[in-house]
Design a protein around this motif. Sequence first.
Motif, PDB file in Angstrom:
ATOM      1  N   GLN A 319      -7.261 -18.145   1.779  1.00 34.80           N
ATOM      2  CA  GLN A 319      -7.923 -17.455   2.885  1.00 34.80           C
ATOM      3  C   GLN A 319      -6.986 -16.466   3.566  1.00 34.80           C
ATOM      4  N   LEU A 320      -5.773 -16.913   3.824  1.00 35.13           N
ATOM      5  CA  LEU A 320      -4.804 -16.053   4.487  1.00 35.13           C
ATOM      6  C   LEU A 320      -4.366 -14.906   3.572  1.00 35.13           C
ATOM      7  N   LEU A 321      -4.158 -15.218   2.312  1.00 38.78           N
ATOM      8  CA  LEU A 321      -3.694 -14.211   1.362  1.00 38.78           C
ATOM      9  C   LEU A 321      -4.729 -13.104   1.173  1.00 38.78           C
ATOM     10  N   SER A 322      -6.004 -13.474   1.145  1.00 33.13           N
ATOM     11  CA  SER A 322      -7.046 -12.460   0.959  1.00 33.13           C
ATOM     12  C   SER A 322      -7.052 -11.466   2.113  1.00 33.13           C
ATOM     13  N   ALA A 323      -6.781 -11.979   3.330  1.00 30.51           N
ATOM     14  CA  ALA A 323      -6.720 -11.074   4.484  1.00 30.51           C
ATOM     15  C   ALA A 323      -5.494 -10.180   4.401  1.00 30.51           C
ATOM     16  N   ALA A 324      -4.375 -10.727   3.927  1.00 30.61           N
ATOM     17  CA  ALA A 324      -3.154  -9.931   3.797  1.00 30.61           C
ATOM     18  C   ALA A 324      -3.308  -8.884   2.700  1.00 30.61           C
ATOM     19  N   VAL A 325      -3.928  -9.258   1.586  1.00 33.16           N
ATOM     20  CA  VAL A 325      -4.120  -8.323   0.466  1.00 33.16           C
ATOM     21  C   VAL A 325      -4.990  -7.144   0.901  1.00 33.16           C
ATOM     22  N   ALA A 326      -5.969  -7.416   1.776  1.00 34.49           N
ATOM     23  CA  ALA A 326      -6.842  -6.346   2.252  1.00 34.49           C
ATOM     24  C   ALA A 326      -6.067  -5.282   3.021  1.00 34.49           C
ATOM     25  N   LYS A 327      -4.927  -5.683   3.608  1.00 36.26           N
ATOM     26  CA  LYS A 327      -4.101  -4.735   4.370  1.00 36.26           C
ATOM     27  C   LYS A 327      -2.843  -4.329   3.587  1.00 36.26           C
ATOM     28  N   LYS A 328      -2.764  -4.731   2.320  1.00 33.76           N
ATOM     29  CA  LYS A 328      -1.529  -4.569   1.558  1.00 33.76           C
ATOM     30  C   LYS A 328      -1.052  -3.129   1.493  1.00 33.76           C
ATOM     31  N   ALA A 329      -1.971  -2.194   1.361  1.00 27.38           N
ATOM     32  CA  ALA A 329      -1.590  -0.794   1.206  1.00 27.38           C
ATOM     33  C   ALA A 329      -0.872  -0.251   2.441  1.00 27.38           C
ATOM     34  N   GLU A 330      -1.016  -0.928   3.574  1.00 19.59           N
ATOM     35  CA  GLU A 330      -0.397  -0.449   4.816  1.00 19.59           C
ATOM     36  C   GLU A 330       1.065  -0.880   4.929  1.00 19.59           C
ATOM     37  N   PHE A 331       1.504  -1.786   4.042  1.00 20.52           N
ATOM     38  CA  PHE A 331       2.877  -2.278   4.104  1.00 20.52           C
ATOM     39  C   PHE A 331       3.796  -1.431   3.230  1.00 20.52           C
ATOM     40  N   GLY A 332       5.108  -1.585   3.451  1.00 23.54           N
ATOM     41  CA  GLY A 332       6.087  -0.934   2.600  1.00 23.54           C
ATOM     42  C   GLY A 332       6.169  -1.621   1.246  1.00 23.54           C
ATOM     43  N   LYS A 333       6.876  -0.990   0.315  1.00 25.47           N
ATOM     44  CA  LYS A 333       6.937  -1.514  -1.050  1.00 25.47           C
ATOM     45  C   LYS A 333       7.546  -2.916  -1.120  1.00 25.47           C
ATOM     46  N   SER A 334       8.626  -3.148  -0.397  1.00 19.67           N
ATOM     47  CA  SER A 334       9.252  -4.470  -0.453  1.00 19.67           C
ATOM     48  C   SER A 334       8.335  -5.539   0.116  1.00 19.67           C
ATOM     49  N   GLN A 335       7.537  -5.157   1.132  1.00 25.10           N
ATOM     50  CA  GLN A 335       6.589  -6.119   1.704  1.00 25.10           C
ATOM     51  C   GLN A 335       5.412  -6.341   0.760  1.00 25.10           C
ATOM     52  N   GLN A 336       4.988  -5.283   0.102  1.00 23.83           N
ATOM     53  CA  GLN A 336       3.922  -5.434  -0.902  1.00 23.83           C
ATOM     54  C   GLN A 336       4.374  -6.384  -2.009  1.00 23.83           C
TER      55      GLN A 336
END
Length: 456
Positions: A319-336
Motif C-alpha cells: 500500500q505504501l509503495l504504490s503511493a510512493a511509486v505514483a510520485k516516483k518521477a518527482e524524486f531524484g535518481k538516487s531516491q528513485q
Amino acid sequence: MNNFKIKQFLPIQLLFLLLTPLFARADVSILIAEPNWLFELDNPYIYSRQGKISTTERQFIEDIQQPLKRGQYDQVLAAFAKLSPDDLSPALREIKGQVLMGQQQYSLAKTEFLSVLQIMPASVLSHRNLSLIYLKQGDLAQAQKHLVKTLTLVQPDAQIYGQLGYVNLQQHDSASAIAAYENALMLEPSNEQWQQGLLYALIDSHATNRAQRLLEQMIKQNPNDAKLWLQRGQLALKRGDRLVAISSLETANLISPLTNENLSLLVKLHIQSGSAHQAVALLVEGKQALINANKSHFSSLISIMHWLSSNQRWQALTQLLSAAVAKKAEFGKSQQAQISLIQAKLAMANGDTAQSLDFYREAVAEDPANGQIVLGLANLYYQLNNHNQADLYYLRAQAMPAYKEAALLGRAQLLIDQKDYSHALDLLRQVYQQNPDRSDLIKNIRSLESLLNNRL
C-alpha cells in the motif's frame, strides 16, 4: 564439497538489523515550536519620579505628549535633537530612551538608561527598561542583573517575575525559574505565557509529575491548542507510555497537521506498537507530507518501507509503495533507485524472480554507485545460477569500500561452486587479513587448505 557455504553478513542484511532500533528507541523527541515570549512594559513613556524637574523640562514634556500619543516618534526625537546633551536631565533621558525603544534603536536607548543610572543608581524605570533591552538582545546575564535590582526597589509585578523566570530558564537554572514563574502566576493565574514557562521549567528540572498535572490543567483550559497535545506526547515518551504518546500526536494532528518530523515519529510509533496499517494510512491518505518530493524526509519514508520489508508486512508495504511509486518521477535518481530496490524486494517476496531482477536492473541504472543495490543484484544473479553476471556485479561492488568484504565473500562462494578452491582460498585469506574479527572464516579457510593438500 558442493555444499560448502561461506557464512556471510551482507550489508543488505545488516541494514535491517540497524533499522529495527530506529523504531525501538526511547529517547526520541517530538518537535514543539518555541513559545512566542512577549515582554512588555505596562506604562510606556513615563519618567522617573525620583529627583526634581525644572519648569523648562516640564514644558518640553508637555510639548511632546501629543506626538507621543500619535506615534510620531521621529518628530519627538527631532525635538530631543534640538536640546544640548547637557540639558538632558535623568527624567528626559528616560523618556528619550523609551522613545528609542519604540523605534527599536535598543543600543542608543541603552546608552540613555545607563547614563541615568550613573546619576540615579536606584532609578526603577531605567533598570526596568534595561532589563527589557538586554532580554531582546539576548544578554541574559545583564537582564538578570537589572531584573533583580528592580525587585529590590519596588513591589514586583507579574511581568518582572515572568521575565526573571524566562532568564533563569534560558540559563538552565530550573529551580529559580520555577519559583519566578510561580510568583508570576500568583499575580496572574490565567496568564498562558507564565503557565508555559512554568511547564518548561518543570520539564527541564525533570519534575515530570508536576509538569503532567500542570499540562492537563492547561489542556482543559485550551483543548484546541495543538502545541499542548504535542507537549503531552513528549511527556508520555519520557515516561515510556507509547499509547498516550500516539493518542496525543493523533489529537494534535486533528487540530493542526503535524510537521514532517512529528508525522514520521507518529508513523514509527504506530509501527512499533504493531499497527502498521495505521502507520501506512497516515502516509497514504491525502498523500501526506512524507510521500512527496521533500528530500529532507525521504530517508524516513525509505526507512519505514525497509522496516516493513524486513518484518514481512507485505500488505502494508504494498500500500505504501504504490503511493510512493505514483510520485516516483518527482524524486531524484538516487531516491528513485531506493524505491526500485523496495519494489525488487517485494517482487521477490511474491515469488516473482523475473520482476525482481527487472527492478534491480532498473535500480542499478538509476544509481550505479549504490553498493547496496549492486551487491543485491549480484546476490540475485547468484541465486539464479547466472555466475557470469553475478561475478561481474560482485567485482563492481568490490570496488566500493563499504561493500568490499561482502563482495569478496560472494566471489569466493562462486569460485567454490565452480570448484576453483585455490582462488577462493586467496579471497577468504584476503578478507580475514583485512578483518581479523571474522574468526568464523577460519573454519572455511582450513577446510579449503585441507582439501587442496589432499589433492596434492
